[in-house]
Design an enzyme around this catalytic site. Structure first.
Site, PDB file in Angstrom:
ATOM      1  N   TRP A   1      -4.906   1.386  11.169  1.00  0.00           N
ATOM      2  CA  TRP A   1      -4.866   1.306   9.710  1.00  0.00           C
ATOM      3  C   TRP A   1      -4.656  -0.140   9.267  1.00  0.00           C
ATOM      4  CZ3 TRP A   1      -6.896   3.216   5.820  1.00  0.00           C
ATOM      5  CH2 TRP A   1      -6.404   2.982   4.539  1.00  0.00           C
TER       6      TRP A   1
ATOM      7  N   GLU B   1     -10.752   5.475   4.837  1.00  0.00           N
ATOM      8  CA  GLU B   1     -10.402   6.397   5.930  1.00  0.00           C
ATOM      9  C   GLU B   1     -11.553   6.541   6.916  1.00  0.00           C
ATOM     10  OE1 GLU B   1      -7.440   7.249   6.589  1.00  0.00           O
ATOM     11  OE2 GLU B   1      -6.472   6.852   4.668  1.00  0.00           O
TER      12      GLU B   1
ATOM     13  N   TYR C   1       0.835  -1.194   0.000  1.00  0.00           N
ATOM     14  CA  TYR C   1       0.000   0.000   0.000  1.00  0.00           C
ATOM     15  C   TYR C   1       0.876   1.252   0.000  1.00  0.00           C
ATOM     16  CZ  TYR C   1      -3.066   3.681   1.715  1.00  0.00           C
ATOM     17  OH  TYR C   1      -3.742   4.866   1.854  1.00  0.00           O
TER      18      TYR C   1
END
Length: 187
Positions: free
Chosen positions: A49, A41, A19
């Site tokens: 995360w 998000e 990522y």
């Protein structure tokens, strides 16, 4: 200067490395992809995360690969079905926000402006490079994120507080917060 990835990246987590290396901070202009990044998000609020990233594929399946038109059509029955899906983050408000946000982005498109055009106008279509030396010095939010957050709320988007939006602006490449020593910091 030694070249190394940004400090927040767990080098042992292949998904996080991928990522970081291939998406985070790369300027994104496709509405569907921007919608996905915004959605990720919003799911992250209050979570790590890592958790969100490892559920990304399941979210893609649950939300028709973030196809705006399909997601905008989701009903309460779809939400009930999603609430039973153990592979995703089952937060009703976040799931409802995803559907709402697809509808809001489609409304923006129907008014003659893409989400991409609308969003990137806040930075005059230029990535803001903060020349980060130490990632620990990066703020959780700034004036830009606060302005974009307010504007997003005005057009009907939900779960778009300034902290969430700062992370989104980083992810979508409007803000470049790759550390200067990171090989993925665009010079």
């Amino acid at each position: 200067m030694t070249s190394k990835r940004c400090q927040w990246v767990d080098e042992k987590d292949a998904l996080m490395v991928q990522y970081h290396d291939t998406e985070w901070g790369h300027p994104e202009h496709r509405d569907q992809k921007l919608f996905e990044l915004l959605s990720l998000e919003t799911y992250q609020a209050g979570l790590s995360w890592r958790t969100v990233l490892h559920k990304r594929q399941a979210f893609r399946q649950a939300f028709a690969n973030y196809d705006l038109e399909q997601v905008a059509q989701y009903t309460e029955a779809n939400i009930e079905q999603l609430m039973q899906d153990v592979t995703i983050i089952r937060n009703r408000l976040k799931l409802q926000a995803t559907i709402n946000n697809a509808q809001a982005i489609l409304a923006l498109q129907q008014s003659g402006q893409t989400f991409d055009q609308w969003l990137w106008s806040f930075v005059d279509n230029q990535t803001i490079d903060h020349h980060v030396i130490n990632y620990q010095d990066v703020p959780a939010k700034d004036d830009l994120a606060t302005s974009v957050s307010k504007a997003m709320k005005k057009i009907g988007l939900k779960f778009v507080g300034p902290v969430t939006i700062y992370s989104f602006l980083q992810a979508a490449g409007l803000i470049n917060d790759h550390e200067m020593t990171c090989p993925y910091h665009k010079k």
